[in-house]
Design a protein around this motif. Structure first.
Motif, PDB file in Angstrom:
ATOM      1  N   ALA A 183       0.844  -1.191   0.000  1.00  0.00           N
ATOM      2  CA  ALA A 183       0.000   0.000   0.000  1.00  0.00           C
ATOM      3  C   ALA A 183       0.879   1.240   0.000  1.00  0.00           C
ATOM      4  O   ALA A 183       1.682   1.443   0.902  1.00  0.00           O
ATOM      5  CB  ALA A 183      -0.910   0.005   1.226  1.00  0.00           C
TER       6      ALA A 183
ATOM      7  N   ARG B 118       0.857   5.629  -1.213  1.00  0.00           N
ATOM      8  CA  ARG B 118      -0.051   6.776  -1.112  1.00  0.00           C
ATOM      9  C   ARG B 118      -1.133   6.750  -2.183  1.00  0.00           C
ATOM     10  O   ARG B 118      -2.287   7.043  -1.914  1.00  0.00           O
ATOM     11  CB  ARG B 118       0.756   8.066  -1.222  1.00  0.00           C
ATOM     12  N   ASN B 119      -0.781   6.401  -3.413  1.00  0.00           N
ATOM     13  CA  ASN B 119      -1.723   6.491  -4.518  1.00  0.00           C
ATOM     14  C   ASN B 119      -2.211   5.161  -5.068  1.00  0.00           C
ATOM     15  O   ASN B 119      -3.007   5.157  -6.001  1.00  0.00           O
ATOM     16  CB  ASN B 119      -1.098   7.289  -5.676  1.00  0.00           C
ATOM     17  N   SER B 120      -1.715   4.045  -4.525  1.00  0.00           N
ATOM     18  CA  SER B 120      -2.131   2.770  -5.116  1.00  0.00           C
ATOM     19  C   SER B 120      -1.832   1.600  -4.192  1.00  0.00           C
ATOM     20  O   SER B 120      -1.098   1.727  -3.217  1.00  0.00           O
ATOM     21  CB  SER B 120      -1.415   2.544  -6.454  1.00  0.00           C
ATOM     22  N   ILE B 121      -2.403   0.472  -4.560  1.00  0.00           N
ATOM     23  CA  ILE B 121      -2.102  -0.809  -3.926  1.00  0.00           C
ATOM     24  C   ILE B 121      -1.462  -1.677  -4.998  1.00  0.00           C
ATOM     25  O   ILE B 121      -2.046  -1.890  -6.070  1.00  0.00           O
ATOM     26  CB  ILE B 121      -3.374  -1.486  -3.376  1.00  0.00           C
TER      27      ILE B 121
ATOM     28  N   SER C 232      -5.806   4.312  -5.859  1.00  0.00           N
ATOM     29  CA  SER C 232      -6.635   4.735  -4.735  1.00  0.00           C
ATOM     30  C   SER C 232      -7.810   5.513  -5.292  1.00  0.00           C
ATOM     31  O   SER C 232      -7.735   6.067  -6.401  1.00  0.00           O
ATOM     32  CB  SER C 232      -5.827   5.565  -3.748  1.00  0.00           C
TER      33      SER C 232
ATOM     34  N   ASN D  73      -8.759   8.384  -4.729  1.00  0.00           N
ATOM     35  CA  ASN D  73      -8.459   9.815  -4.946  1.00  0.00           C
ATOM     36  C   ASN D  73      -7.475  10.049  -6.086  1.00  0.00           C
ATOM     37  O   ASN D  73      -7.159  11.178  -6.380  1.00  0.00           O
ATOM     38  CB  ASN D  73      -7.893  10.414  -3.662  1.00  0.00           C
ATOM     39  N   THR D  74      -6.992   8.953  -6.710  1.00  0.00           N
ATOM     40  CA  THR D  74      -6.043   9.100  -7.800  1.00  0.00           C
ATOM     41  C   THR D  74      -6.789   9.406  -9.100  1.00  0.00           C
ATOM     42  O   THR D  74      -7.748   8.729  -9.438  1.00  0.00           O
ATOM     43  CB  THR D  74      -5.218   7.817  -7.969  1.00  0.00           C
TER      44      THR D  74
END
Length: 162
Positions: free
Chosen positions: A129, A131-134, A158, A160-161
Motif C-alpha cells: 500500500a 499513497r496512490n495505489s495498492i 486509490s 483519490n487518484t
C-alpha cells in the motif's frame, strides 16, 4: 497476550538499541523471536525466552513496515524507497533473499514509500500500500529454496487518484 514460556509477564526487554525510530515489529511464535525494523536500516532478531539478541542485519534502505510469514519463515520489510526486502528467517543470521521489485528493475523508480504490506502464503501474493495505489506482486522461490523473485501482477489506484 500471553508471555512466552520462561518469561514472566512483568519482564522488560533490554534495550534493542536501534539508532532511529522502530517502524515495525513481527513475532515468530515457534521460536519466540521478535523481529524489529527501523529507519536506521537495521533489522534485529531478539530471543524473548533467552532475552538476548540473536542477530542484526542491514536492510537495503530505511524500513516503513513489516510482515512475517510463519508458514514460509519469511520476513518482509517494506522500504521507504518503494521496495520490499524478503528475508529468510529459517536460519540465523537471517539472509536477504531478494527485493521486490528487483533493485535494477526500470519500474523500481516509479514507486513511492510503502505504508503497509501484507502477504498471503498459499498464493504467494504480496500486497503493498502506497499513497496512490495498492500493488499486487507474485513472489516465487526456486525449487531448491535458494532464490526468490517478485513480479508485479497488478495495481489498484486509490479512489483519490485521477
Amino acid at each position: 497476550l500471553n508471555s512466552p514460556p520462561g518469561v514472566s509477564r512483568g519482564s522488560c526487554l533490554p534495550l534493542l538499541r536501534h539508532t532511529a525510530g522502530v517502524v515495525g515489529m513481527a513475532f515468530d511464535e515457534d521460536e519466540n523471536w521478535l523481529f524489529s525494523a527501523s529507519t536506521d536500516c537495521s533489522i534485529k532478531v531478539y530471543d524473548l525466552v533467552r532475552q538476548m539478541m540473536q542477530c542484526e542485519v542491514q536492510a537495503p534502505g530505511p524500513s516503513s513496515a513489516v510482515q512475517y510469514c510463519k508458514a514460509q519463515r519469511r520476513l518482509f520489510t517494506a522500504l521507504q524507497n518503494g521496495f520490499v526486502a524478503v528475508w529468510d528467517s529459517s536460519i540465523l543470521p537471517i539472509s536477504l533473499l531478494c527485493t521486490v521489485p528487483d533493485l535494477s528493475s526500470p519500474e523500481a523508480a516509479n514507486f513511492g514509500r510503502i505504508r503497509d504490506i501484507d502477504y498471503e502464503a498459499n498464493s504467494g501474493m504480496l500486497f503493498t500500500a502506497c499513497r496512490n495505489s495498492i500493488g499486487v506482486w507474485a513472489v516465487k522461490s526456486s525449487a531448491s529454496g535458494q532464490g526468490s523473485w517478485g513480479r508485479k501482477v497488478g495495481q489498484l489506484p486509490s479512489p483519490n487518484t485521477p
